[in-house]
Design a protein around this motif. Structure first.
Motif, PDB file in Angstrom:
ATOM      1  N   THR A  75      11.740  -6.943   8.836  1.00 14.07           N
ATOM      2  CA  THR A  75      10.438  -6.614   8.243  1.00 14.07           C
ATOM      3  C   THR A  75       9.970  -7.702   7.299  1.00 14.07           C
ATOM      4  N   LEU A  76      10.840  -8.649   6.949  1.00 10.31           N
ATOM      5  CA  LEU A  76      10.504  -9.716   6.011  1.00 10.31           C
ATOM      6  C   LEU A  76      10.711 -11.070   6.673  1.00 10.31           C
ATOM      7  N   PRO A  77       9.984 -12.090   6.213  1.00  7.44           N
ATOM      8  CA  PRO A  77      10.198 -13.433   6.769  1.00  7.44           C
ATOM      9  C   PRO A  77      11.612 -13.927   6.499  1.00  7.44           C
ATOM     10  N   LYS A  78      12.064 -14.864   7.282  1.00  9.40           N
ATOM     11  CA  LYS A  78      13.402 -15.422   7.126  1.00  9.40           C
ATOM     12  C   LYS A  78      13.549 -16.037   5.735  1.00  9.40           C
ATOM     13  N   GLY A  79      14.660 -15.708   5.073  1.00 11.95           N
ATOM     14  CA  GLY A  79      14.906 -16.250   3.746  1.00 11.95           C
ATOM     15  C   GLY A  79      14.240 -15.472   2.624  1.00 11.95           C
ATOM     16  N   ARG A  80      13.598 -14.360   2.937  1.00 16.26           N
ATOM     17  CA  ARG A  80      12.964 -13.523   1.907  1.00 16.26           C
ATOM     18  C   ARG A  80      13.734 -12.206   1.781  1.00 16.26           C
ATOM     19  N   PHE A  81      13.708 -11.630   0.566  1.00 15.93           N
ATOM     20  CA  PHE A  81      14.483 -10.430   0.286  1.00 15.93           C
ATOM     21  C   PHE A  81      13.590  -9.375  -0.366  1.00 15.93           C
ATOM     22  N   PRO A  82      13.948  -8.101  -0.205  1.00 19.30           N
ATOM     23  CA  PRO A  82      13.088  -7.023  -0.708  1.00 19.30           C
ATOM     24  C   PRO A  82      13.172  -6.856  -2.219  1.00 19.30           C
ATOM     25  N   ILE A  83      12.151  -6.221  -2.754  1.00 18.93           N
ATOM     26  CA  ILE A  83      12.138  -5.754  -4.139  1.00 18.93           C
ATOM     27  C   ILE A  83      12.262  -4.237  -4.094  1.00 18.93           C
ATOM     28  N   GLY A  84      13.236  -3.688  -4.791  1.00 18.78           N
ATOM     29  CA  GLY A  84      13.405  -2.246  -4.724  1.00 18.78           C
ATOM     30  C   GLY A  84      14.274  -1.712  -5.846  1.00 18.78           C
ATOM     31  N   PHE A  85      14.082  -0.440  -6.145  1.00 22.81           N
ATOM     32  CA  PHE A  85      14.882   0.254  -7.151  1.00 22.81           C
ATOM     33  C   PHE A  85      15.157   1.662  -6.640  1.00 22.81           C
ATOM     34  N   LEU A  86      16.439   1.987  -6.489  1.00 23.92           N
ATOM     35  CA  LEU A  86      16.856   3.311  -6.042  1.00 23.92           C
ATOM     36  C   LEU A  86      17.596   3.996  -7.169  1.00 23.92           C
ATOM     37  N   HIS A  87      17.186   5.225  -7.471  1.00 24.52           N
ATOM     38  CA  HIS A  87      17.830   5.980  -8.553  1.00 24.52           C
ATOM     39  C   HIS A  87      18.369   7.286  -7.975  1.00 24.52           C
ATOM     40  N   PHE A  88      19.681   7.403  -7.936  1.00 25.03           N
ATOM     41  CA  PHE A  88      20.344   8.608  -7.456  1.00 25.03           C
ATOM     42  C   PHE A  88      20.590   9.537  -8.643  1.00 25.03           C
ATOM     43  N   LYS A  89      19.980  10.713  -8.605  1.00 23.02           N
ATOM     44  CA  LYS A  89      20.221  11.713  -9.642  1.00 23.02           C
ATOM     45  C   LYS A  89      21.021  12.831  -8.990  1.00 23.02           C
ATOM     46  N   ILE A  90      22.334  12.743  -9.149  1.00 23.92           N
ATOM     47  CA  ILE A  90      23.229  13.580  -8.359  1.00 23.92           C
ATOM     48  C   ILE A  90      24.196  14.336  -9.263  1.00 23.92           C
ATOM     49  N   PRO A  91      24.801  15.394  -8.763  1.00 23.74           N
ATOM     50  CA  PRO A  91      25.735  16.183  -9.580  1.00 23.74           C
ATOM     51  C   PRO A  91      26.879  15.328 -10.099  1.00 23.74           C
ATOM     52  N   PRO A  92      27.298  15.530 -11.360  1.00 24.58           N
ATOM     53  CA  PRO A  92      28.382  14.726 -11.941  1.00 24.58           C
ATOM     54  C   PRO A  92      29.675  14.780 -11.144  1.00 24.58           C
ATOM     55  N   SER A  93      29.911  15.888 -10.465  1.00 29.68           N
ATOM     56  CA  SER A  93      31.151  16.018  -9.702  1.00 29.68           C
ATOM     57  C   SER A  93      31.216  15.053  -8.522  1.00 29.68           C
TER      58      SER A  93
END
Length: 555
Positions: A284-302
């Motif tokens: 999905t991106l040109p060769k040599g390019r990298f995505p910008i992204g932020f993923l936040h997992f809000k999950i049970p402590p266990s």
């Protein structure tokens, strides 16, 4: 030969070693104090850094600390965040080990001013010795909150000071910590001073989508897409996954430095999840390019084990396969051309909701829509420009879609789903092939065998090339690729509708319908953007449709 006997280390040396694992730089001091402030529910943080004086000060407007707790908070392993062994498996705070403040006393001088939010009388200022014990306490007029000052850091360990990175490198590390924390906690206002001069300011937002453009200056709010999904974990507990993703047709980076993974309020290192994101955005991106992204997992402590690293940046995540699948699914939703992922349409949907909420109180009446918000956006072909671009109309404007790369995206994903080789009735003869080219054709499943001196006969070809007059040229192109994916891209590119070809309106519509259903419709397999959006709001501004008649006539 004399052998040094094994001896028990003194408590002083043990404490210094333990402190060095937690507080190993100015950035570590900032990290620990900021985490404590966020745990105290602060919404405003002011950080002052004086590197040459080896001093860090963090002020917050959180709950504050009572005098009784101030007398114990800097002692070793004293914390209010866990009580027993079981609590280690259900961590809900950023700090929990009771090591941070004590470790600071081991490497510097610690002073805490605080006023408990429930005590409207006064605040207290407390100084601590190297054992975390109170050596001085006095009243201090202040607003509710806490001010922690760590000074003369590493003064007792001059060798550690000499081994630290340069001040410039330490400031960069501090900026990285603040960037990460501001994304995880977008509701916080950040003010950072360097030598009493403003250095960083981050305004609060409702989601990380408002924060990221403040951190990466080349990124704009509309280059990003925010999506939040709630799911049930394999342990039958509720969890949430938030994602801010730079749309591949609008923004990217020259290096992989702005793809961040966070778990329950803290950015962590997770190579497996990073690779999942990169795989989902493959081609999905040109060769040599990298995505910008932020993923936040809000999950049970266990589901998490935080006890992997002193800085808590490395964790063990239960059910990793499950989370990888969730990441792939949410990225597919972000990339779809649906009303929720088209900025202007999404804004109009929100306006409709506001109007509906006002119907009982006013005279507004909003007609119901038969289409689900998650349905694909409706496009209608209206013409062709320069035998290259399809003009597509939708409810909020029009798009110009380049026909060749739109068709290339369609064919590429079909080839991904079904790489079909066909046996040809008459072998195709290729000459002047190197051994690497022959190996490449064999690697992607093509039946090729020697057919005389420096000549080869090809018995099977990709289905899309079977009836093409330039099939031999296509096979030569495939022989130069590196893997099956590259071969599929080459076949799709060669087989796609060429620019300069006249299309009937029905052909344009068929192409639009097929293209918008693809998994990654925003860019072609080479990373080029497929469509240009001309939204109604932009057209209205350009043609000054907000002008009144008198003004437009100069009256």
């Amino acid at each position: 030969m004399y052998v040094t006997p094994i001896r028990l280390l003194s408590s002083e040396i043990v404490n210094l070693i333990a402190a060095g694992e937690v507080i190993d730089s100015l950035a570590a001091v900032v990290r620990e104090l900021v985490e404590n402030a966020i745990d105290a529910e602060a919404t405003r943080l002011t950080i002052s850094i004086l590197p040459e004086l080896w001093q860090v000060e963090v002020a917050d407007n959180g709950r504050g600390i009572s005098l009784e707790n101030l007398r114990h908070c800097a002692k070793a392993h004293h914390t209010s965040k866990i009580c027993d062994l079981d609590d280690l498996w259900k961590i809900t705070s950023l700090g929990f080990r009771g090591e941070a403040l004590f470790s600071i006393t081991q490497v510097g001088q610690l002073t805490i001013k605080s006023r408990d939010a429930t005590d409207y009388q006064t605040g207290w200022c407390v100084d601590y010795n190297q054992q975390g014990e109170v050596i001085k306490e006095a009243t201090s007029p202040m607003a509710p909150g806490t001010i922690v000052t760590a000074s003369d850091l590493f003064g007792t360990i001059p060798v550690r000071r000499q081994g630290l990175p340069t001040f410039k490198q330490q400031l960069k590390a501090i900026q990285g910590i603040i960037d990460n924390m501001s994304l995880c906690h977008p509701q916080i206002t950040w003010q950072v001073y360097h030598h009493h001069k403003p250095w960083l300011t981050i305004s609060p937002g409702k989601t990380p989508q408002q924060i990221l453009p403040q951190l990466v200056k080349s990124v704009h709010f509309h280059d990003l897409q925010f999506l939040c999904e709630t799911m049930v974990t394999p342990c039958q507990e509720e969890a949430k996954l938030e994602m801010v993703l730079g749309l591949p047709d609008r923004t990217s980076r020259g290096r992989l430095d702005w793809l961040k993974i966070a778990v329950n309020g803290r950015v962590v290192r997770s190579p497996q999840l990073e690779q999942t994101v990169l795989a989902a955005l493959s081609r999905t991106l040109p060769k040599g390019r990298f995505p910008i992204g932020f993923l936040h997992f809000k999950i049970p402590p266990s589901e998490i084990d935080w006890n992997r690293h002193p800085a808590k940046t490395e964790i063990y995540l239960q059910s990793l396969d499950f989370w990888q699948d969730q990441v792939t699914e949410i990225i597919e939703k972000v990339l779809k051309l649906s009303p929720l992922t088209i900025t202007t349409v999404g804004q109009n949907q929100r306006v409709k909701k506001l109007l509906k909420a006002s119907e009982n109180k006013g005279v507004y009446h909003v007609g119901s829509s038969d289409s689900n918000e998650l349905d694909l956006i409706k496009l209608r072909a209206v013409g062709q420009v320069n035998k290259t671009y399809i003009v597509a109309e939708h409810s909020q404007g029009l798009w110009l879609v380049e026909q060749h790369i739109a068709h290339e995206r369609v064919l590429y994903e079909k080839l991904q789903d079904e790489w079909q080789l066909i046996t040809v009735q008459q072998a195709i003869i290729l000459t002047e092939l190197s051994s690497k080219q022959v190996e490449q054709l064999e690697r992607i499943g093509i039946d090729i065998e020697p057919f005389g001196d420096n000549t080869w006969a090809v018995r099977t070809v990709p289905k899309l090339l079977e009836t093409r007059a330039d099939c031999a040229e296509g096979l030569m192109e495939l022989s130069l690729g590196g893997d099956l994916e590259s071969a599929q891209v080459a076949v799709a590119c060669r087989s796609a509708i060429r620019n300069g070809m006249v299309l009937e309106l029905s052909q344009m519509q068929d192409l639009l319908d097929s293209w918008k259903k693809t998994r990654n419709p925003r860019t072609c397999p080479h990373g080029r953007p497929i469509y240009l959006s001309l939204e109604e709001s932009s057209l209205s501004r350009f043609f000054r449709r907000h002008w009144v008649i008198g003004k437009s006539h100069g009256i």
